[in-house]
Design a protein around this motif. Structure first.
Motif: not given
Length: 146
Positions: A37-53
């Motif tokens: 799964v590729i998640v852009s904008g992963a370094s903060r906010g919703i993206g960061l939480q999403l990649v962790q989850d």
């Protein structure tokens, strides 16, 4: 009384038959158990939480897209074995091609497929677009729409 009883029995059987046919003929959709799964904008906010989850709750390989070097350090510091930071600037075609080639090659080595893409990039500038310099408006559209 016999006629009413027979009618209820026939209606009941018709209902149960219809329910069984509908249930048994329902199309089944596969649920992925592995993949990338590729998640852009992963370094903060919703993206960061999403990649962790995703990394915590699944077996998926999570390609966490970041733009700045310090963000790679943050993502690596999370200590998730299935999280792979990938540098990418969405406004640069060469950067996009390089990141796509990396993810494609990494997935191929692992024998996995890409199963998801979350485009979580976005940016804004304060004020009405009509009052912003043209180059700022173009940059906003490059990031958010193209």
């Amino acid at each position: 009384m016999g006629l009413a009883r027979n009618a209820i029995l026939v209606l009941g059987l018709a209902f149960i038959s219809r329910l069984l046919i509908t249930t048994l003929s329902r199309k089944k959709y596969p649920v992925h158990q592995e993949g990338g799964v590729i998640v852009s904008g992963a370094s903060r906010g919703i993206g960061l939480q999403l990649v962790q989850d995703i990394a915590d709750q699944t077996n998926f390989i999570v390609y966490a897209v970041y733009r700045k070097k310090k963000d790679a350090d943050l993502l690596n510091g999370l200590g998730k074995k299935n999280l792979v930071p990938v540098q990418l600037d969405v406004t640069n075609d060469e950067s996009v091609e390089k990141a796509a080639a990396f993810a494609r090659g990494d997935l191929k080595k692992r024998g996995l497929n890409l199963i998801g893409l979350v485009y979580n990039d976005g940016m804004a500038k304060r004020g009405p677009h009509e009052q912003l310099p043209l180059e700022d408006v173009i940059f906003i559209f490059d990031v958010n729409f193209f």
